[in-house]
Structures are given as C-alpha cells and as structure tokens.
Write an enzyme that holds these catalytic residues in place. Structure first.
Site, PDB file in Angstrom:
ATOM      1  N   ARG A  92       0.831  -1.206   0.000  1.00  0.00           N
ATOM      2  CA  ARG A  92       0.000   0.000   0.000  1.00  0.00           C
ATOM      3  C   ARG A  92       0.864   1.254   0.000  1.00  0.00           C
ATOM      4  O   ARG A  92       0.527   2.264  -0.605  1.00  0.00           O
ATOM      5  CB  ARG A  92      -0.923  -0.009   1.221  1.00  0.00           C
ATOM      6  CG  ARG A  92      -1.941  -1.148   1.222  1.00  0.00           C
ATOM      7  CD  ARG A  92      -2.802  -1.113   2.470  1.00  0.00           C
ATOM      8  NE  ARG A  92      -3.746  -2.221   2.503  1.00  0.00           N
ATOM      9  CZ  ARG A  92      -3.533  -3.368   3.125  1.00  0.00           C
ATOM     10  NH1 ARG A  92      -2.395  -3.554   3.768  1.00  0.00           N
ATOM     11  NH2 ARG A  92      -4.439  -4.318   3.113  1.00  0.00           N
ATOM     12  N   ASP A 152     -10.256  -4.202   8.056  1.00  0.00           N
ATOM     13  CA  ASP A 152      -9.361  -5.114   8.768  1.00  0.00           C
ATOM     14  C   ASP A 152     -10.054  -5.686  10.002  1.00  0.00           C
ATOM     15  O   ASP A 152      -9.917  -6.882  10.310  1.00  0.00           O
ATOM     16  CB  ASP A 152      -8.086  -4.388   9.197  1.00  0.00           C
ATOM     17  CG  ASP A 152      -7.415  -3.684   8.043  1.00  0.00           C
ATOM     18  OD1 ASP A 152      -6.451  -4.216   7.487  1.00  0.00           O
ATOM     19  OD2 ASP A 152      -7.876  -2.578   7.704  1.00  0.00           O
ATOM     20  N   ARG A 155     -12.431  -8.299   8.874  1.00  0.00           N
ATOM     21  CA  ARG A 155     -11.687  -9.520   8.547  1.00  0.00           C
ATOM     22  C   ARG A 155     -11.295 -10.267   9.818  1.00  0.00           C
ATOM     23  O   ARG A 155     -11.367 -11.501   9.884  1.00  0.00           O
ATOM     24  CB  ARG A 155     -10.431  -9.161   7.753  1.00  0.00           C
ATOM     25  CG  ARG A 155     -10.685  -8.753   6.314  1.00  0.00           C
ATOM     26  CD  ARG A 155      -9.431  -8.206   5.653  1.00  0.00           C
ATOM     27  NE  ARG A 155      -9.634  -7.997   4.214  1.00  0.00           N
ATOM     28  CZ  ARG A 155      -8.890  -7.207   3.453  1.00  0.00           C
ATOM     29  NH1 ARG A 155      -7.884  -6.520   4.016  1.00  0.00           N
ATOM     30  NH2 ARG A 155      -9.122  -7.076   2.165  1.00  0.00           N
ATOM     31  N   HIS A 179      -3.596   0.981   8.316  1.00  0.00           N
ATOM     32  CA  HIS A 179      -4.234  -0.005   7.444  1.00  0.00           C
ATOM     33  C   HIS A 179      -3.123  -0.546   6.553  1.00  0.00           C
ATOM     34  O   HIS A 179      -2.861  -0.050   5.469  1.00  0.00           O
ATOM     35  CB  HIS A 179      -5.326   0.656   6.599  1.00  0.00           C
ATOM     36  CG  HIS A 179      -5.886  -0.247   5.524  1.00  0.00           C
ATOM     37  ND1 HIS A 179      -6.437  -1.471   5.798  1.00  0.00           N
ATOM     38  CD2 HIS A 179      -5.963  -0.087   4.181  1.00  0.00           C
ATOM     39  CE1 HIS A 179      -6.848  -2.029   4.673  1.00  0.00           C
ATOM     40  NE2 HIS A 179      -6.561  -1.205   3.674  1.00  0.00           N
TER      41      HIS A 179
END
Length: 317
Positions: A92, A152, A155, A179
């Site tokens: 990212r 997240d 998840r 993140h």
C-alpha cells in the site's frame, strides 16, 4: 459558499472497481437517496450509473447519476476512491507518490464547490492520504476521515468467527494503527459474547494454541495481498465497509468504527492519521476512544505510527 447541504446525498469520486461497488452497496442497503458518480472517464461513470439505475425497482428509491465536481456542491458525504490501484507484489505504501499527486488535484476540485460536507478517503495508502486530505482541504478534523481499519476489523471478526465456530456478529474485536503491514490486533479487548478471548478459549475447548491466534492476525494483515494475487483487486468487502461508515454518518448513529483520523495526542501520537475505535455520527467524528490497551499493544501502536511517519516525510504538503 452558501450551498445548502442535502443530508441524504453522497458523492463517489472514482468509478473504478471500488467506487462502483461502493455505489452498489450504498444503493442495495438504502444508504442515501441521491448518489452522484464522478470520474475522469465520464463514459465509465455514466455506464456504471446506468447499470445501477436499471435495478431501481428492486431497492429503496434512489437517484443515481454521473456528474462532475460541481454536482457534489450539496453532498453531505464525499467518498474518495480514485487513484492508482495496488498491483500484485506492491505494498500500500508503494502507492504514496502516485496517489498523493492525484489527491493534490482532487481535493481542491472538491473544496472549490463544497466546504461543508464530510470527506471519506478510501484510496490507499489510506492513512497517509487521509492526513494529506486534512492538510489540503483545511476542513475541521472531525469532517475528514479514512476507511482505516474498518475492513481489517471485519476480517479479524470473520476469521475468529470461522475459527471459533461462532457467528461474526457475536465476535467483537478491533485492528488499530495503520491499514497495512504495521496494523495492531487488540487481543486484550477481543471478546466473544462478552467473554474476553483468553477466557473464552477454555470454554470453547477446541484446543487452539497461541500460535493459532497469531496466524489469524497474520491472515488479516495479509488478506489484501492474497486477494490481489488471486483476482487482481479487492472491492466487495471494502465497499461494504465504506457503506457501513456512510450509514453511521447519514443516520447519525454514534457507531464505534475504527476509521482513520487525525491523531491529537492519543497514546502520545499526533499530527498524522491512524485508526482507533471512534464514535461516528452526522458530524463525522464525534470522539476518538482511548481504550485501555495492554502495554504491548500500546507499544505496537506507537511503532505503527513511527513506521507511517517515515513514509509521510516523502510527501511535500
């Protein structure tokens, strides 16, 4: 600028996979009564809007159309998904230089027409771009937030649900910090049916070892990479996460979500954007919650901040 804000209007900037799927999730869940899609590729935006409109008879009344920046003048919520997509093998943070350049054009285009709405950043690296958006827009900190670790955390709950054989709705836990690779699972506050995870495991009697929990947190951290390797991009779950944040804002819920926002001394971290459990309502951020983390978790959160700070230095604001 005296545009009257429409409390049920949402603008989505970027009609790619994440933006279009976000508009779909908003439409299906009845979040917002007016949604405008904005993209450099006007034909793409118009095609997505047409495709969505053709399902209008199956959902709550909603007006979905393609437009440009002047059409977001009265939007309550402006969701930014535009930017370069993460490629297989790319982190990212590799996207920093690409997407900061894009945002330096997008944010002034927004503020030219709307200075009263709420800005929700989804594009990665979301924490850095949320901070950049705050700096460029000069909006109050409560009206600039990122999708952060809401996905997240979902998840995390999903994997614990599968591992423990309990519905995800009965699993409560947060991922905080970046993140990305330095994100922090808050095991000390994770609970199932109100029972702290360390106390629930003996009740469960599945015989999970400590390394099973470590494996779960690693799977959460690496989930995005794995999905990108297998199918090229992620958009379903992130769109649902964004829709959840939007619902909290438009319906004034005071929901607790781990959005990314400006750190103002929380756990000693400031002048950057990271995710912590946060009360979200129609004003955007009502309050960032400093929950009682364990010593190791607080240390890991600060390390996550330091990790991100090194990358923020690359941005010329």
């Amino acid at each position: 600028m005296n545009n009257k804000i429409n409390p049920n209007k949402i603008a989505v900037i970027g009609a790619g996979g994440v933006g279009a799927t976000t508009a779909y999730a908003l439409m299906v869940q009845g979040v917002g009564s007016e949604i405008v899609l904005i993209d450099l590729d006007q034909d793409k935006a118009e095609g997505e809007a047409m495709d969505l409109r053709h399902g209008a008879s199956f959902v709550n009344p909603v007006d979905i159309y393609a437009g440009d920046y002047k059409d977001l003048a009265d939007a309550k919520l402006i969701i930014i998904t535009a930017g370069a997509a993460q490629k297989p093998g790319e982190t990212r943070l590799d996207l920093i230089k690409k997407n900061t350049g894009i945002f330096k054009n997008i944010i002034p285009s927004i503020t030219k027409y709307n200075q009263e709405g709420i800005l929700l950043v989804v594009t990665n690296p979301v924490d850095i771009l949320t901070y950049l958006t705050y700096k460029i827009s000069r909006f109050p900190a409560n009206r600039v937030l990122g999708s952060g670790t809401v996905l997240d955390s979902s998840r995390f709950r999903s994997l614990l649900s599968k591992n423990c054989g309990v519905a995800a709705s009965n699993v409560h836990g947060y991922i905080i910090g970046e993140h990305g690779d330095s994100e922090v699972p808050v095991w000390s506050l994770t609970n199932i049916a109100g029972t702290q995870i360390d106390n629930y495991c003996p009740i469960c009697k599945k015989g999970c070892a400590d390394n099973d929990l470590k494996e779960i947190s690693d799977q959460v951290k690496n989930a995005g990479y794995e999905i990108i390797e297998k199918k090229g991009s992620t958009f379903y779950a992130v769109a649902l996460a964004v829709s959840r944040i939007a619902r909290a804002i438009l319906r004034d819920e005071n929901a607790v979500l781990t959005v990314s926002s400006l750190m103002e001394g929380y756990y000693g971290v400031e002048d950057m954007s990271l995710s912590l459990p946060t009360l979200i309502n129609s004003n955007g951020i009502k309050k960032v919650l400093e929950l009682p983390l364990s010593e190791d978790e607080e240390k890991a959160f600060k390390e996550s901040a330091e990790h991100l700070k090194e990358n923020i230095k690359e941005i010329n604001i």
